[in-house]
Design an enzyme around this catalytic site. Structure first.
Site, PDB file in Angstrom:
ATOM      1  NE  ARG A 189      -3.779  -2.452   0.699  1.00 14.77           N
ATOM      2  CZ  ARG A 189      -3.527  -3.545   0.455  1.00 14.77           C
ATOM      3  NH1 ARG A 189      -2.278  -3.972  -0.464  1.00 14.77           N
ATOM      4  NH2 ARG A 189      -4.364  -4.470   0.781  1.00 14.77           N
ATOM      5  CB  SER A 221      -8.287  -1.288   6.584  1.00 13.81           C
ATOM      6  OG  SER A 221      -8.708  -2.325   5.797  1.00 13.81           O
ATOM      7  CD  GLU A 245      -4.349   0.922   4.905  1.00 13.01           C
ATOM      8  OE1 GLU A 245      -4.517  -0.178   5.839  1.00 13.01           O
ATOM      9  OE2 GLU A 245      -4.875   0.510   3.755  1.00 13.01           O
TER      10      GLU A 245
END
Ligand SMILES: Cc1cc2nc3c(=O)[nH]c(=O)nc-3n(C[C@H](O)[C@H](O)[C@H](O)COP(=O)(O)OP(=O)(O)OC[C@H]3O[C@@H](n4cnc5c(N)ncnc54)[C@H](O)[C@@H]3O)c2cc1C
Length: 348
Positions: free
Chosen positions: A173, A248, A344
């Site tokens: 990511r 998330s 995140e």
């Protein structure tokens, strides 16, 4: 020199603009200016005529990895470049997509045309430009595996440039666009290298079990695989159109092996994944669940009933409500496990 942007900009420009429809948490924050480019020419014009260094800049896709905690006192730039084209080289298929296209529209078209590789990335929210920034991933596939090149306009000198996938420093990511290249490029097109051959990846999550349950067996078509993945995702994750969220919310923490062994004594059932010889990754969702947060609500923000990693807007939440919940969860995880978990999502 003072410039009046309205005199020379032909593209959409809005002042004191609500970003509510541009972030999947559905937070009603405003920005000073919102401008959209619909072509490479407009991106060049924008880069050449705005003075980005003099005011805060936010390059925005679909806002599905974003938490707005206040009004943004600067310029928000959004790509509205649409359109897909394709070239073939033997079994390789090169799909070039406009950065403003919805990611899942591209996946759907590729699957239905028999251009393979993206199936496992079905239904990830967001747009094409961000796919290359975030290195989106799911079910054992990361988009960096198929990114051939990225076309962009440099904000420094308004030049059109091409970046190879290999040059983008992709990790989990992660990419250079999030670090040394942050706010440096307006992405205009991304070219993905796909294949006419279908090599299904079934060994992740409960894909095989679900194929079995539906009587499809071990040799699904690409469309069947996409449909199964969409079904699994819908059963687990809240739909941002109904319950505002950004997927998330926390990263899975990586801890030293010694720390992990100490925790494992007290929690033998703790899930974990080796990172290297000295580190283990622990799912943040499990830690949050153990602290009793799954399904709980704090003010107008809450933790999703089925997935403790996902924070949701229970209705009318502000960014500060979500932050308050985030901080309460972080405190509890720190107290109970001595582990710091970090968001995140991009918190602004
Ligand atoms: C329900 C849900 C499920 C999710 N599941 C997953 C998942 O399975 N896997 C996964 O990887 N992610 C997942 N996400 C996170 C999110 O979908 C991805 O991070 C997605 O790529 C974000 O796309 P976006 O267009 O909304 O980008 P934004 O959140 O708007 O922006 C993300 C970043 O890209 C940059 N950016 C966007 N467009 C451009 C451009 N044109 N030029 C330059 N920079 C640009 C922004 O500046 C920012 O840094 C999920 C999110 C939700 C809400």
């Amino acid at each position: 020199m003072e410039t009046n942007k309205d005199d020379y900009l032909t593209m959409n420009l809005f002042r004191d603009y609500s970003l509510r429809a541009h972030n999947t948490f559905g937070i009603d924050a405003r920005c000073r200016e919102f401008v959209e480019y619909t072509s490479v020419e407009e991106a060049v014009q924008l880069a050449g005529q705005f003075h980005f260094t003099e005011q805060p800049l936010l390059i925005l896709g679909g806002g599905s990895n974003l938490l707005l905690t206040q009004d943004f006192q600067g310029t928000v730039v959004h790509s509205a470049i649409q359109g897909m084209s394709v070239t073939f080289d033997g079994d390789d298929v090169y799909v070039r997509a406009g950065s403003g296209m919805e990611w899942d529209t591209v996946v759907a078209r590729c699957v239905s045309n028999g251009w393979h590789g993206m199936e496992n990335l079905s239904l990830i929210p967001g747009e094409v430009g961000a796919s290359a920034v975030q290195n989106i991933g799911a079910y054992g596939t990361e988009v960096c595996e198929m990114i051939d090149k990225i076309e962009a306009v440099s904000l420094e000198d308004a030049k059109v440039i091409e970046l190879s996938g290999e040059s983008c420093g992709y990790g989990y990511r992660d990419s250079k666009f999030k670090h040394e290249w942050k706010n440096r490029y307006l992405i205009t097109y991304v070219t993905y290298r796909l294949s006419r051959r279908f090599t299904p990846r079934l060994d992740y999550g409960n894909i095989r079990a679900e194929l079995q349950r539906q009587g499809i067996g071990t040799e699904p078509t690409a469309q069947q695989l996409r449909d199964v993945i969409i079904g699994i995702r819908r059963s687990k994750l809240p739909d941002p159109k109904i319950d505002g969220n950004a997927g998330s919310f926390f990263m899975n923490p990586v801890v030293a092996r010694s720390k992990f062994l100490e925790l494992q004594e007290a929690h033998p059932d703790m899930p974990h994944y080796p990172v290297d010889d000295e580190h283990e990754k622990i799912p943040a969702g499990w830690l949050i669940d153990q602290c009793g947060w799954k399904g709980k609500t704090l003010g107008r923000a809450g933790v999703h009933q089925k997935q403790a990693l996902v924070l949701v807007n229970r209705g009318g939440a502000s960014g500060k409500d979500i932050v308050a919940l985030c901080e309460a969860i972080r405190q509890d995880v720190l107290q109970q496990f001595g582990i710091e978990i970090c968001p995140e999502v991009n918190v602004i």
